[in-house]
Design a protein around this motif. Sequence first.
Motif, PDB file in Angstrom:
ATOM      1  N   ARG A  51       9.130  -4.734  -6.809  1.00 28.57           N
ATOM      2  CA  ARG A  51      10.052  -3.816  -6.045  1.00 28.57           C
ATOM      3  C   ARG A  51       9.267  -3.132  -5.018  1.00 28.57           C
ATOM      4  NH1 ARG A  51      14.352  -6.523  -7.276  1.00 28.57           N
ATOM      5  NH2 ARG A  51      15.317  -6.034  -9.267  1.00 28.57           N
ATOM      6  N   ALA A  52       7.949  -2.971  -5.246  1.00 28.38           N
ATOM      7  CA  ALA A  52       7.342  -2.150  -4.221  1.00 28.38           C
ATOM      8  C   ALA A  52       5.791  -2.144  -4.713  1.00 28.38           C
ATOM      9  CB  ALA A  52       7.791  -0.793  -3.902  1.00 28.38           C
ATOM     10  N   VAL A  53       5.086  -2.227  -3.666  1.00 27.98           N
ATOM     11  CA  VAL A  53       3.376  -2.109  -3.799  1.00 27.98           C
ATOM     12  C   VAL A  53       2.892  -1.304  -2.669  1.00 27.98           C
ATOM     13  CG1 VAL A  53       1.196  -3.281  -3.695  1.00 27.98           C
ATOM     14  CG2 VAL A  53       3.255  -4.323  -4.658  1.00 27.98           C
ATOM     15  N   THR A  54       1.961  -0.167  -3.061  1.00 31.18           N
ATOM     16  CA  THR A  54       1.274   0.575  -2.184  1.00 31.18           C
ATOM     17  C   THR A  54       0.017   0.642  -2.388  1.00 31.18           C
ATOM     18  OG1 THR A  54       2.169   2.420  -3.563  1.00 31.18           O
ATOM     19  CG2 THR A  54       3.761   1.924  -1.534  1.00 31.18           C
ATOM     20  N   VAL A  55      -0.957   0.978  -1.480  1.00 31.47           N
ATOM     21  CA  VAL A  55      -2.190   1.393  -1.850  1.00 31.47           C
ATOM     22  C   VAL A  55      -2.498   2.703  -1.660  1.00 31.47           C
ATOM     23  CG1 VAL A  55      -2.874  -1.040  -1.375  1.00 31.47           C
ATOM     24  CG2 VAL A  55      -3.044   0.787   0.403  1.00 31.47           C
ATOM     25  N   HIS A  56      -3.655   3.501  -2.495  1.00 31.92           N
ATOM     26  CA  HIS A  56      -3.820   4.714  -2.228  1.00 31.92           C
ATOM     27  C   HIS A  56      -5.292   5.155  -2.245  1.00 31.92           C
ATOM     28  CE1 HIS A  56       0.429   5.928  -3.239  1.00 31.92           C
ATOM     29  NE2 HIS A  56       0.314   4.467  -3.867  1.00 31.92           N
ATOM     30  N   ARG A  57      -5.830   5.812  -1.592  1.00 29.63           N
ATOM     31  CA  ARG A  57      -7.244   6.207  -1.607  1.00 29.63           C
ATOM     32  C   ARG A  57      -7.591   7.132  -2.654  1.00 29.63           C
ATOM     33  NH1 ARG A  57     -10.849  10.112   0.734  1.00 29.63           N
ATOM     34  NH2 ARG A  57     -12.567   9.135   1.362  1.00 29.63           N
ATOM     35  N   ILE A  58      -8.562   6.838  -3.324  1.00 30.15           N
ATOM     36  CA  ILE A  58      -9.156   7.740  -4.303  1.00 30.15           C
ATOM     37  C   ILE A  58     -10.528   8.209  -3.756  1.00 30.15           C
ATOM     38  CG2 ILE A  58      -9.952   8.054  -6.822  1.00 30.15           C
ATOM     39  CD1 ILE A  58      -7.786   6.131  -7.639  1.00 30.15           C
ATOM     40  N   PRO A  59     -10.839   9.378  -3.576  1.00 34.80           N
ATOM     41  CA  PRO A  59     -11.856   9.961  -2.861  1.00 34.80           C
ATOM     42  C   PRO A  59     -13.222   9.442  -4.053  1.00 34.80           C
ATOM     43  CG  PRO A  59     -10.591  11.609  -2.999  1.00 34.80           C
ATOM     44  CD  PRO A  59      -9.700  10.609  -3.827  1.00 34.80           C
ATOM     45  N   GLY A  60     -14.330   9.121  -3.522  1.00 33.75           N
ATOM     46  CA  GLY A  60     -15.517   8.753  -4.325  1.00 33.75           C
ATOM     47  C   GLY A  60     -15.582   7.214  -4.628  1.00 33.75           C
ATOM     48  N   SER A  61     -14.461   6.606  -4.486  1.00 35.54           N
ATOM     49  CA  SER A  61     -14.505   5.139  -4.913  1.00 35.54           C
ATOM     50  C   SER A  61     -14.354   4.307  -3.368  1.00 35.54           C
ATOM     51  CB  SER A  61     -13.494   4.660  -5.578  1.00 35.54           C
ATOM     52  OG  SER A  61     -13.226   3.263  -5.901  1.00 35.54           O
ATOM     53  N   ASP A  62     -14.912   3.177  -3.357  1.00 35.73           N
ATOM     54  CA  ASP A  62     -14.978   2.373  -2.253  1.00 35.73           C
ATOM     55  C   ASP A  62     -13.896   1.420  -2.395  1.00 35.73           C
ATOM     56  OD1 ASP A  62     -15.965   0.851  -4.251  1.00 35.73           O
ATOM     57  OD2 ASP A  62     -17.594   0.069  -3.220  1.00 35.73           O
ATOM     58  N   HIS A  63     -12.841   1.496  -3.441  1.00 32.36           N
ATOM     59  CA  HIS A  63     -11.674   0.681  -3.323  1.00 32.36           C
ATOM     60  C   HIS A  63     -10.513   1.661  -3.412  1.00 32.36           C
ATOM     61  CE1 HIS A  63     -13.301  -3.188  -5.144  1.00 32.36           C
ATOM     62  NE2 HIS A  63     -14.176  -2.471  -5.606  1.00 32.36           N
ATOM     63  N   ARG A  64      -9.420   1.225  -2.805  1.00 30.45           N
ATOM     64  CA  ARG A  64      -8.356   1.656  -2.858  1.00 30.45           C
ATOM     65  C   ARG A  64      -7.325   1.399  -4.323  1.00 30.45           C
ATOM     66  NH1 ARG A  64      -6.026   2.893   3.204  1.00 30.45           N
ATOM     67  NH2 ARG A  64      -7.832   4.149   3.768  1.00 30.45           N
ATOM     68  N   ALA A  65      -6.644   2.211  -4.764  1.00 28.69           N
ATOM     69  CA  ALA A  65      -5.999   1.831  -5.922  1.00 28.69           C
ATOM     70  C   ALA A  65      -4.586   1.263  -5.402  1.00 28.69           C
ATOM     71  CB  ALA A  65      -5.676   3.184  -6.985  1.00 28.69           C
ATOM     72  N   VAL A  66      -4.222   0.181  -6.419  1.00 27.13           N
ATOM     73  CA  VAL A  66      -2.994  -0.418  -5.802  1.00 27.13           C
ATOM     74  C   VAL A  66      -1.920  -0.104  -6.881  1.00 27.13           C
ATOM     75  CG1 VAL A  66      -1.858  -2.794  -5.814  1.00 27.13           C
ATOM     76  CG2 VAL A  66      -4.305  -2.358  -4.987  1.00 27.13           C
ATOM     77  N   LEU A  67      -0.574   0.381  -6.582  1.00 24.76           N
ATOM     78  CA  LEU A  67       0.293   0.741  -7.373  1.00 24.76           C
ATOM     79  C   LEU A  67       1.710  -0.206  -7.101  1.00 24.76           C
ATOM     80  CD1 LEU A  67       2.008   2.822  -9.160  1.00 24.76           C
ATOM     81  CD2 LEU A  67       2.553   4.144  -7.050  1.00 24.76           C
ATOM     82  N   ALA A  68       2.158  -0.773  -8.027  1.00 23.18           N
ATOM     83  CA  ALA A  68       3.147  -1.786  -8.155  1.00 23.18           C
ATOM     84  C   ALA A  68       4.244  -1.468  -8.970  1.00 23.18           C
ATOM     85  CB  ALA A  68       2.563  -3.300  -8.683  1.00 23.18           C
ATOM     86  N   GLU A  69       5.454  -1.377  -8.310  1.00 25.28           N
ATOM     87  CA  GLU A  69       6.631  -1.156  -8.992  1.00 25.28           C
ATOM     88  C   GLU A  69       7.248  -2.514  -9.478  1.00 25.28           C
ATOM     89  OE1 GLU A  69      10.857   0.672  -8.357  1.00 25.28           O
ATOM     90  OE2 GLU A  69       9.141   1.855  -7.464  1.00 25.28           O
TER      91      GLU A  69
END
Length: 331
Positions: free
Chosen positions: A307-325
């Motif tokens: 349905r949807a996918v968004t990416v989110h910054r998490i301070p301290g990590s060099d990766h962004r989190a991926v959220l999938a609905e």
Amino acid sequence: MIVEAAPAATGRRTGRLGTALCWAAVAPGLAWAAVRLGGLDRGPLVQLLAFTPYVAAGSLLPLALALALRRRWPTVVAALVTVPLAAVVAPRALPSGQPSVTGPTVRLLTANLLAGAADEAALVDLVRRHEVDVLAVQEFTPEARVELDRLGLDRLLPHRQLHPRPGTVGSALYARFPIGEVGVRHNRGGWGFDQAYGTVAAPGAPPVRVESAHPAAPYAVDQVGAWRADLAAQPPATPDGPLRILAGDFNATLDHSPLRALLATGYVDAADQVGAGLAGTWGPYDGDLIPPVTIDHVLVDRRIAVRAVTVHRIPGSDHRAVLAELRLPAG
């Protein structure tokens, strides 16, 4: 006595210079397209191929130059570079058709904690705000485990399969729903990253095998073999069997042939399905002059709707989190 060059001779030299300039501009893109389309990702080319979307966009410049200088064959070759590169990259920005399913909606988040250096409070806040049902974590340390529970993750996602280890190799799987058939896969390449897995039982849906993926990184030429081996060892989809989801840091983009081979077993890339496949997930975001690339993915069985996918910054990590609905088939 001054002798001026004949206008015709000057024109020929200028013409040859323009042609040479066009070919020099076209040649790098031609080589890149040959490597990408031929699946020739070997040695140092593996790292370079992660930047294919940028090369696809940049390939318009040699084409425009050849057109402006009216050089026929450089124009033809430049077009033969731009069109196929665009054909493999552009669909990631376009939504695809989804299977018609009527089961429950599940929100899955994957996050690489950079050896526990990520801000745990930011991660828990993401889980809380977006009502995450399943969380896959990579580079999960004993300290991160304690801090996440102190911040309330154990109440938000009480079911878990945790394998904390110092450094970068730990792995975890959290869920709002019961998890059965749990275990940990030990990758053999590189640092030997772990992959926690389990079968998640969401009400109203068939069981889904979820795994926190973390193959080796091709950070050096001598690590490419380990990277290929770890990707080849990832559990394939089972189109005629149980539902599977692989979510995590794959250290590969859709331009890498081993990841495409894994997809061909019956997975789809969730971000690609909804037109978010060009969102960068690894920068790094510490000032280095490296543009973002997409190496974190949620791979889902083709029978699951995205349905949807968004990416989110998490301070301290060099990766962004991926959220999938995701929407699952009905059980």
